[in-house]
Design a protein around this motif. Sequence first.
Motif, short mmCIF file in Angstrom:
data_model
loop_
_atom_site.label_atom_id
_atom_site.label_comp_id
_atom_site.label_asym_id
_atom_site.label_seq_id
_atom_site.Cartn_x
_atom_site.Cartn_y
_atom_site.Cartn_z
N TRP A 133 59.40 63.79 39.41
CA TRP A 133 59.26 63.55 40.84
C TRP A 133 59.14 62.07 41.10
N TRP A 135 58.19 59.09 44.58
CA TRP A 135 57.63 58.88 45.91
C TRP A 135 58.75 58.44 46.86
N GLU A 153 50.11 61.84 37.15
CA GLU A 153 50.91 60.84 37.87
C GLU A 153 50.23 59.48 37.85
N ARG A 168 56.50 63.23 48.39
CA ARG A 168 57.10 63.23 47.06
C ARG A 168 58.33 64.12 47.05
#
Length: 458
Positions: A133, A135, A153, A168
Amino acid sequence: MSRPAQAPPRRRNTKLSRAWAAVKRGMTRALGPFPITPLGLLVGLGCGYALVEYGFGRIDLVLLVIGAVGLGVAAFGLLATTAGALILWLHHRKRGQAKDASEGSLDVECGYPVPTGFWLPRLRALPFVSISWRWITPEAQVRIAPKRGRLREEVIASRRGQVAVVVRELEVGDIFGLTQICLRLTERRKVRFVPSVGQLKRVDVIRGMAGGEDISHPEGPQEGELYDLRAYTPGDPIRFVLWKVFARTRQLVVRAPERALSPIRQTCAYVVAGSGDEPAAGAARLAVELGALGSEWVLGADGSNDDATRKDQAVDVLARSADVADPVGGKGLGAFLQRRGKGSIGRAVVFVPGRPGPWLDNVAEQCKHVGSRGGRIEFVVGTDGIIPPPKRKWLARLAIREHAPEIPPGSTAPVTTQQVAEVVRVLSNAGRVIVVDRAAGRMFAGGHLHALDKQRAA
């Protein structure tokens, strides 16, 4: 067994790579929850055609096995990806409803990895599943650290700022790249990115930014004569090394300026926003935290009408200044000095970028009436390295292709000596100017600035 997606290798910052990355992001957003990638669609159609046309139609055993295995892998990857995306979405939803009370506001210093407390399960029961993932809001580099069955994270911010919502983009797919599902995960959380101080945490740099009430010798510099001694640190001029002491003790010792000025009691500080202003914001944060502005100070910045008198307020003011557009930078300096000067300015310190821009003319215009009000103004120019301008001829530039150097997160591109000299020349008409290099932890004043001005003139 699931495994986290590996970080992609660093690529050179070219226009073609940036365009291709933008195209891939656009395709990913367009597909969204559609589980099959273009590669998976191509492989599925090819394997299906080979299985039906050649495997069953012409009894080709080789293509029969290839088609069956390809379709089986694609089908298994589709099921695993769909199940993994559903599990992670339910986990995020449950975590949002029963959020841990310890996960409040988050402060992240630019340029350094900071754990955020956000995590996702590794999905060990689903083999060949890749989880990653990034941002979207705000922009930050994400690092995924697997630990004890969880994917934890860490973020590295590139620019200061503050937000109330973190968005995200979660990507769940198989390791072969045949299937992938993208989900948007929204988390309501206050995140504040504070500017990095870099290598400015040195005693001589802090003393150089400090002002005072005492008057130094008229023939000596305001930062003091070279009478004190201290240990050598990387970046010190080699001409200040005491070689006789090194010959006796085998220790590098350099001459340092004495503290000729005691810290002034009240200071008005202001941060000008513009292109490449992260080093200036870092220097302002360091001056506030280590007391270089004195015991009583007030800090203002572009984009904020509220002035800070405490350290926590100062960090908020610096974070809000990141949203100011370049043409507006420096226009609030005059109003700040008028608001805080109360008819007479004792000392004003203005932190400015090291690269010329629209802010330079705005600051020069705002500082014209400072001298008539009985005060003095000082400028701290922040940079992340000073390099000489390129002197290659146009034929060499056509023959050899140059690539821009990679800039670490939280840093800005280094400025040339001509750019710094232009900033120093304009600001010298309004007050004293010093240049601080955040990357090297050095301060330049006096003769160094005159040398830059001579080089620019030449």
